[in-house]
Design a protein around this motif. Structure first.
Motif, PDB file in Angstrom:
ATOM      1  N   LEU A 245       0.817  -1.217   0.000  1.00 30.76           N
ATOM      2  CA  LEU A 245       0.000   0.000   0.000  1.00 30.76           C
ATOM      3  C   LEU A 245       0.852   1.269   0.000  1.00 30.76           C
ATOM      4  O   LEU A 245       0.603   2.178  -0.813  1.00 30.76           O
ATOM      5  N   PRO A 246       1.878   1.420   0.837  1.00 33.84           N
ATOM      6  CA  PRO A 246       2.725   2.616   0.734  1.00 33.84           C
ATOM      7  C   PRO A 246       3.421   2.741  -0.611  1.00 33.84           C
ATOM      8  O   PRO A 246       3.614   3.857  -1.112  1.00 33.84           O
ATOM      9  N   LEU A 247       3.796   1.627  -1.229  1.00 32.72           N
ATOM     10  CA  LEU A 247       4.428   1.693  -2.544  1.00 32.72           C
ATOM     11  C   LEU A 247       3.454   2.212  -3.595  1.00 32.72           C
ATOM     12  O   LEU A 247       3.840   2.970  -4.501  1.00 32.72           O
ATOM     13  N   MET A 248       2.195   1.821  -3.490  1.00 31.67           N
ATOM     14  CA  MET A 248       1.187   2.335  -4.417  1.00 31.67           C
ATOM     15  C   MET A 248       0.998   3.837  -4.240  1.00 31.67           C
ATOM     16  O   MET A 248       0.840   4.577  -5.219  1.00 31.67           O
ATOM     17  N   ALA A 251       3.955   5.582  -5.841  1.00 25.62           N
ATOM     18  CA  ALA A 251       3.820   5.624  -7.304  1.00 25.62           C
ATOM     19  C   ALA A 251       2.817   6.693  -7.724  1.00 25.62           C
ATOM     20  O   ALA A 251       3.022   7.402  -8.718  1.00 25.62           O
ATOM     21  N   TRP A 252       1.703   6.813  -6.978  1.00 19.42           N
ATOM     22  CA  TRP A 252       0.714   7.856  -7.288  1.00 19.42           C
ATOM     23  C   TRP A 252       1.340   9.237  -7.142  1.00 19.42           C
ATOM     24  O   TRP A 252       1.132  10.122  -7.985  1.00 19.42           O
ATOM     25  N   LEU A 275       6.713   2.119 -13.249  1.00 20.70           N
ATOM     26  CA  LEU A 275       8.092   1.697 -13.001  1.00 20.70           C
ATOM     27  C   LEU A 275       8.445   1.844 -11.524  1.00 20.70           C
ATOM     28  O   LEU A 275       9.114   0.974 -10.944  1.00 20.70           O
ATOM     29  N   THR A 276       7.999   2.930 -10.897  1.00 16.95           N
ATOM     30  CA  THR A 276       8.266   3.127  -9.470  1.00 16.95           C
ATOM     31  C   THR A 276       7.660   2.001  -8.639  1.00 16.95           C
ATOM     32  O   THR A 276       8.304   1.448  -7.739  1.00 16.95           O
ATOM     33  N   LEU A 277       6.406   1.653  -8.931  1.00 13.26           N
ATOM     34  CA  LEU A 277       5.745   0.576  -8.195  1.00 13.26           C
ATOM     35  C   LEU A 277       6.431  -0.759  -8.444  1.00 13.26           C
ATOM     36  O   LEU A 277       6.640  -1.551  -7.518  1.00 13.26           O
TER      37      LEU A 277
END
Length: 355
Positions: A245-248, A251-252, A275-277
């Protein structure tokens, strides 16, 4: 005499009101128009000499670098290169001195020395107007800034209170966490503003602060919700994979920050967010696998929340002991496996026996 002047004035006004034949634009390195010239007659002459229609100050161009005119037989426009050492780039083709090239498209790109031109003729059909991208409601209005900042601090305090040992001074821990968060927040916004300044000539600091405040609030909530849900419903896997969830959210945030860095390339912004996610998931899963020998973060919940927040029904003692018995069998099988060869005895020098 006055009537003659009146007729000349009317003819001049009519000529000024007539639509130009073409538009010559000078572009900067980002593709933005810096200067433009309405072309009302052919030929169009470009160079450093003062008798040109467009006078350049580029030292890498000739006195009469190139000209655009109508072909003698009345065909399409053509570009003729003057006595230039560096020649002229037309689209992706390089033309030497005194070369002539026909222009068949209604838009032509030139590069003379270090100056980039775009010639748009009257035959160009304009594309439909593109709608502006609507900003999310949380990114509009100045009052949102203060509300989001207060909620972010409150979320930080709640997370610290829920995860701090009761014997510790959680207010002191909150103060330290708050200082670290503010420092990272300022550095994050400053880097994005600098990138925007480099790419678009505008820092857009207000936009980056709004995005960062909203992302920080969502980040703080995402660090509490997975563990709290796992504890409340007795589902440790929710907390073990709570890093997704923090990675999403990250990315946002990257995607929306990039909106002010690459405003004309939405596909590139979305690709960077994906790419970030992807990279974040790859690194997190790899670290978990190397540390815990499993995809999740741990084997059990690392924080015990107040019992009043638990929603799962209580487990019967017999059922719990059955689970413990199954775990004992697994531990016995693990203990029966051969020991690792690289033990304490393996570190002894050859010929030396352990005692």
């Amino acid at each position: 005499m006055s009537g003659g002047h009146h007729m000349l004035a009317m003819e001049g006004a009519g000529a000024a009101a007539a639509a130009p034949l073409a538009l010559l634009e000078v572009l900067d390195r980002d593709g933005h128009v810096r200067h433009q010239l309405k072309v009302r007659q052919w030929p169009l002459r470009v160079g450093r000499a003062l008798d040109n229609d467009w006078v350049l100050d580029d030292p890498h161009t000739a006195a009469h670098h190139f000209s655009v005119s109508v072909a003698p037989e009345g065909g399409p426009l053509q570009v003729a290169v003057g006595d230039s050492v560096n020649g002229l780039w037309v689209e992706r083709r390089w033309l030497p001195a005194r070369a002539v090239e026909a222009l068949t498209a209604p838009v032509a790109w030139f590069k003379a020395g270090e100056t980039v031109f775009r010639l748009r003729t009257a035959a160009l059909s304009l594309a439909p107007e593109l709608p502006l991208e609507a900003s999310p409601a949380p990114l509009r209005g100045r009052p949102v800034l203060g509300v989001t900042a207060v909620l972010g601090v409150a979320a930080l305090g709640l997370r610290t209170w829920l995860t701090t040992d009761p014997d510790e001074d959680w207010l002191n821990v909150v103060s330290i966490e708050l200082l670290i968060t503010v420092g990272l927040f300022l550095a994050w916004c400053g880097l994005w503003a600098l990138l925007s300044k480099v790419m678009t000539r505008r820092a857009n600091l207000d936009w980056h602060v709004r995005v960062a405040l909203l992302a920080n609030l969502a980040w703080e909530v995402s660090r509490v919700v997975p563990g709290l849900l796992g504890f409340s419903f007795s589902q440790p896997w929710i907390a073990n994979f709570g890093f997704v969830l923090p990675l999403m959210i990250l990315a946002w945030a990257v995607t929306w920050h990039m909106r002010q860095v690459e405003p004309r390339r939405p596909g590139r912004r979305q690709a960077l967010g994906v790419l970030t996610l992807t990279v974040g998931l790859f690194l997190s899963l790899g670290a978990n696998l190397s540390t815990n020998n499993r995809w999740g973060q741990g084997l059990y919940l690392t924080h015990l929340y107040p019992p009043s927040l638990r929603l799962a029904p209580a487990q019967e003692l017999d059922s719990f002991m059955d689970g413990v018995a199954g775990l004992k069998e697994q531990l016995d099988d693990k203990a029966a496996e051969p020991a690792d060869e690289e033990g304490p005895e393996a570190t002894l020098s050859p010929g030396v026996e352990s005692k």
